[in-house]
Write a protein that holds these residues in place. Sequence first.
Motif, PDB file in Angstrom:
ATOM      1  N   TRP A  33     -10.975 -12.245  -4.727  1.00 35.75           N
ATOM      2  CA  TRP A  33      -9.877 -11.477  -5.278  1.00 35.75           C
ATOM      3  C   TRP A  33      -9.463 -10.454  -4.259  1.00 35.75           C
ATOM      4  O   TRP A  33      -8.096 -10.448  -3.920  1.00 35.75           O
ATOM      5  N   GLY A  34     -10.293  -9.751  -3.896  1.00 30.28           N
ATOM      6  CA  GLY A  34      -9.905  -8.839  -2.690  1.00 30.28           C
ATOM      7  C   GLY A  34      -9.377  -9.246  -1.535  1.00 30.28           C
ATOM      8  O   GLY A  34      -8.269  -8.901  -1.041  1.00 30.28           O
ATOM      9  N   ALA A  35      -9.921 -10.415  -0.982  1.00 31.46           N
ATOM     10  CA  ALA A  35      -9.195 -11.099   0.118  1.00 31.46           C
ATOM     11  C   ALA A  35      -7.862 -11.660  -0.121  1.00 31.46           C
ATOM     12  O   ALA A  35      -7.026 -11.480   0.565  1.00 31.46           O
ATOM     13  N   TRP A  36      -7.622 -12.308  -1.318  1.00 30.15           N
ATOM     14  CA  TRP A  36      -6.487 -12.619  -1.585  1.00 30.15           C
ATOM     15  C   TRP A  36      -5.385 -11.713  -1.768  1.00 30.15           C
ATOM     16  O   TRP A  36      -4.198 -11.570  -1.443  1.00 30.15           O
ATOM     17  N   LEU A  37      -5.828 -10.328  -2.330  1.00 28.10           N
ATOM     18  CA  LEU A  37      -4.953  -9.249  -2.439  1.00 28.10           C
ATOM     19  C   LEU A  37      -4.505  -8.654  -1.036  1.00 28.10           C
ATOM     20  O   LEU A  37      -3.359  -8.057  -0.841  1.00 28.10           O
ATOM     21  N   ALA A  38      -5.562  -8.691  -0.272  1.00 29.22           N
ATOM     22  CA  ALA A  38      -5.341  -8.018   1.012  1.00 29.22           C
ATOM     23  C   ALA A  38      -4.163  -8.993   1.957  1.00 29.22           C
ATOM     24  O   ALA A  38      -3.462  -8.469   2.534  1.00 29.22           O
ATOM     25  N   PHE A  39      -4.206 -10.574   1.703  1.00 27.67           N
ATOM     26  CA  PHE A  39      -2.945 -10.990   2.185  1.00 27.67           C
ATOM     27  C   PHE A  39      -1.861 -10.773   1.675  1.00 27.67           C
ATOM     28  O   PHE A  39      -0.798 -10.594   2.317  1.00 27.67           O
ATOM     29  N   ARG A  40      -1.654 -10.562   0.328  1.00 28.23           N
ATOM     30  CA  ARG A  40      -0.473 -10.071  -0.395  1.00 28.23           C
ATOM     31  C   ARG A  40       0.014  -8.993   0.293  1.00 28.23           C
ATOM     32  O   ARG A  40       1.248  -8.507   0.382  1.00 28.23           O
ATOM     33  N   GLN A  41      -0.914  -7.788   0.313  1.00 30.59           N
ATOM     34  CA  GLN A  41      -0.529  -6.497   0.813  1.00 30.59           C
ATOM     35  C   GLN A  41      -0.155  -6.635   2.168  1.00 30.59           C
ATOM     36  O   GLN A  41       0.887  -5.931   2.322  1.00 30.59           O
ATOM     37  N   TYR A  42      -0.652  -7.390   3.173  1.00 29.69           N
ATOM     38  CA  TYR A  42      -0.308  -7.322   4.315  1.00 29.69           C
ATOM     39  C   TYR A  42       1.361  -8.040   4.392  1.00 29.69           C
ATOM     40  O   TYR A  42       1.833  -7.611   5.077  1.00 29.69           O
ATOM     41  N   ALA A  43       1.224  -9.106   3.864  1.00 28.18           N
ATOM     42  CA  ALA A  43       2.620  -9.842   3.781  1.00 28.18           C
ATOM     43  C   ALA A  43       3.796  -8.899   3.216  1.00 28.18           C
ATOM     44  O   ALA A  43       4.867  -9.052   3.515  1.00 28.18           O
ATOM     45  N   ALA A  44       3.479  -7.905   2.435  1.00 28.13           N
ATOM     46  CA  ALA A  44       4.512  -7.129   1.542  1.00 28.13           C
ATOM     47  C   ALA A  44       4.721  -5.766   2.428  1.00 28.13           C
ATOM     48  O   ALA A  44       5.384  -4.958   1.770  1.00 28.13           O
ATOM     49  N   THR A  45       4.110  -5.490   3.517  1.00 24.47           N
ATOM     50  CA  THR A  45       4.187  -4.216   4.305  1.00 24.47           C
ATOM     51  C   THR A  45       5.120  -4.241   5.398  1.00 24.47           C
ATOM     52  O   THR A  45       5.081  -5.218   6.318  1.00 24.47           O
ATOM     53  N   ARG A  46       6.099  -3.768   5.421  1.00 30.14           N
ATOM     54  CA  ARG A  46       7.270  -3.570   6.322  1.00 30.14           C
ATOM     55  C   ARG A  46       7.594  -2.094   6.756  1.00 30.14           C
ATOM     56  O   ARG A  46       7.418  -1.108   5.980  1.00 30.14           O
ATOM     57  N   TRP A  47       8.017  -1.945   8.049  1.00 31.53           N
ATOM     58  CA  TRP A  47       8.472  -0.631   8.148  1.00 31.53           C
ATOM     59  C   TRP A  47       9.750  -0.857   9.122  1.00 31.53           C
ATOM     60  O   TRP A  47      10.098  -1.691   9.739  1.00 31.53           O
ATOM     61  N   ARG A  48      10.618   0.286   9.307  1.00 25.56           N
ATOM     62  CA  ARG A  48      11.850   0.427  10.214  1.00 25.56           C
ATOM     63  C   ARG A  48      12.080   1.587  10.794  1.00 25.56           C
ATOM     64  O   ARG A  48      12.026   2.734   9.833  1.00 25.56           O
ATOM     65  N   LEU A  49      12.568   1.670  11.598  1.00 24.40           N
ATOM     66  CA  LEU A  49      12.919   2.899  12.494  1.00 24.40           C
ATOM     67  C   LEU A  49      14.305   2.556  12.607  1.00 24.40           C
ATOM     68  O   LEU A  49      14.739   1.550  13.598  1.00 24.40           O
ATOM     69  N   ASP A  50      15.454   3.600  12.273  1.00 23.94           N
ATOM     70  CA  ASP A  50      16.746   3.477  12.728  1.00 23.94           C
ATOM     71  C   ASP A  50      17.134   4.895  13.198  1.00 23.94           C
ATOM     72  O   ASP A  50      16.672   5.822  13.195  1.00 23.94           O
ATOM     73  N   GLY A  51      18.495   4.883  13.332  1.00 24.91           N
ATOM     74  CA  GLY A  51      19.077   6.149  13.679  1.00 24.91           C
ATOM     75  C   GLY A  51      18.995   7.304  12.596  1.00 24.91           C
ATOM     76  O   GLY A  51      19.209   8.382  12.898  1.00 24.91           O
ATOM     77  N   ASP A  52      18.506   7.110  11.384  1.00 24.56           N
ATOM     78  CA  ASP A  52      18.457   8.071  10.405  1.00 24.56           C
ATOM     79  C   ASP A  52      17.029   8.432  10.023  1.00 24.56           C
ATOM     80  O   ASP A  52      16.954   9.506   9.504  1.00 24.56           O
ATOM     81  N   GLY A  53      16.029   7.551  10.523  1.00 23.43           N
ATOM     82  CA  GLY A  53      14.822   7.970  10.360  1.00 23.43           C
ATOM     83  C   GLY A  53      13.815   6.840   9.876  1.00 23.43           C
ATOM     84  O   GLY A  53      14.178   5.664  10.611  1.00 23.43           O
ATOM     85  N   TYR A  54      12.663   7.033   9.403  1.00 21.71           N
ATOM     86  CA  TYR A  54      11.592   5.974   9.341  1.00 21.71           C
ATOM     87  C   TYR A  54      11.502   5.696   7.964  1.00 21.71           C
ATOM     88  O   TYR A  54      11.405   6.461   7.040  1.00 21.71           O
ATOM     89  N   ALA A  55      11.286   4.322   7.742  1.00 22.62           N
ATOM     90  CA  ALA A  55      11.091   3.838   6.250  1.00 22.62           C
ATOM     91  C   ALA A  55       9.808   2.882   6.324  1.00 22.62           C
ATOM     92  O   ALA A  55       9.622   2.338   7.393  1.00 22.62           O
ATOM     93  N   LEU A  56       9.342   3.044   5.159  1.00 20.73           N
ATOM     94  CA  LEU A  56       8.033   2.152   5.031  1.00 20.73           C
ATOM     95  C   LEU A  56       8.284   1.411   3.527  1.00 20.73           C
ATOM     96  O   LEU A  56       8.440   2.045   2.472  1.00 20.73           O
ATOM     97  N   ARG A  57       7.949   0.133   3.823  1.00 22.16           N
ATOM     98  CA  ARG A  57       8.049  -0.586   2.312  1.00 22.16           C
ATOM     99  C   ARG A  57       6.756  -1.253   2.121  1.00 22.16           C
ATOM    100  O   ARG A  57       6.251  -1.933   2.974  1.00 22.16           O
ATOM    101  N   ARG A  58       6.391  -1.163   0.796  1.00 27.07           N
ATOM    102  CA  ARG A  58       5.014  -1.627   0.331  1.00 27.07           C
ATOM    103  C   ARG A  58       4.912  -2.215  -1.070  1.00 27.07           C
ATOM    104  O   ARG A  58       5.796  -1.753  -1.719  1.00 27.07           O
ATOM    105  N   GLY A  59       4.324  -3.491  -1.137  1.00 25.96           N
ATOM    106  CA  GLY A  59       4.274  -3.932  -2.656  1.00 25.96           C
ATOM    107  C   GLY A  59       5.294  -5.103  -2.960  1.00 25.96           C
ATOM    108  O   GLY A  59       6.146  -5.288  -2.404  1.00 25.96           O
ATOM    109  N   ARG A  60       4.484  -5.993  -3.770  1.00 28.47           N
ATOM    110  CA  ARG A  60       5.619  -6.798  -4.447  1.00 28.47           C
ATOM    111  C   ARG A  60       5.694  -6.592  -5.855  1.00 28.47           C
ATOM    112  O   ARG A  60       6.811  -6.679  -6.511  1.00 28.47           O
ATOM    113  N   LEU A  61       4.544  -6.574  -6.613  1.00 25.63           N
ATOM    114  CA  LEU A  61       4.667  -6.335  -7.939  1.00 25.63           C
ATOM    115  C   LEU A  61       4.988  -4.697  -8.302  1.00 25.63           C
ATOM    116  O   LEU A  61       6.014  -4.467  -9.017  1.00 25.63           O
ATOM    117  N   TRP A  62       4.342  -3.828  -7.787  1.00 26.36           N
ATOM    118  CA  TRP A  62       4.860  -2.413  -7.537  1.00 26.36           C
ATOM    119  C   TRP A  62       5.238  -1.946  -6.397  1.00 26.36           C
ATOM    120  O   TRP A  62       4.574  -1.799  -5.435  1.00 26.36           O
TER     121      TRP A  62
END
Length: 176
Positions: free
Chosen positions: A78-107
């Motif tokens: 279950w921990g391995a399955w959760l890790a794959f889901r966490q990895y797939a749902a983590t994204r970052w973005r850097l633009d002219g306004d600042g830095y953003a981090l997005r995580r999670g699917r359910l929460w």
Amino acid sequence: MTREPDDLSAPVAPADADPLPEGWQPLPKAARRLFVLGNVLGMGALALGLLVPIGLLVDHKPLALALALLVLVLLPAWGAWLAFRQYAATRWRLDGDGYALRRGRLWQQETFVPKSRVQHLDLQRGPIERRFGLSTLVIHTAGTRSNAVSTPGLDAGDAEALRDRLARWIEHDDLD
């Protein structure tokens, strides 16, 4: 933009040689191994901790053994399955306004740091991250609530480039 000798009062914008990546960026594939390793080890430790209560509370030995084996297999899986889901749902973005981090699917959690709020930056590389060529970028911000944004699993080169870009923003703000 370069400064001409006769124009010493004009502010100098930081020279950004490399263009900003467009949109939300995924973590590198090596980060998936880091997520899986962390979750499997954590759930494995929990499974080992549950063996004592199972042994003490279940009187029927065959049932206790079956339950113990089930816990030892299912929790790390279950921990391995959760890790794959966490990895797939983590994204970052850097633009002219600042830095953003997005995580999670359910929460879902999205954190945005305006470039004007960045105080200082850290790169952290534990032994496992170094082994996989990864780093954790920590952005310390002005404020009291959630005063640091940590992004684990970044490619070491990307983390250094992000740190350098944000550091140039800080330097540019200090000049203004």
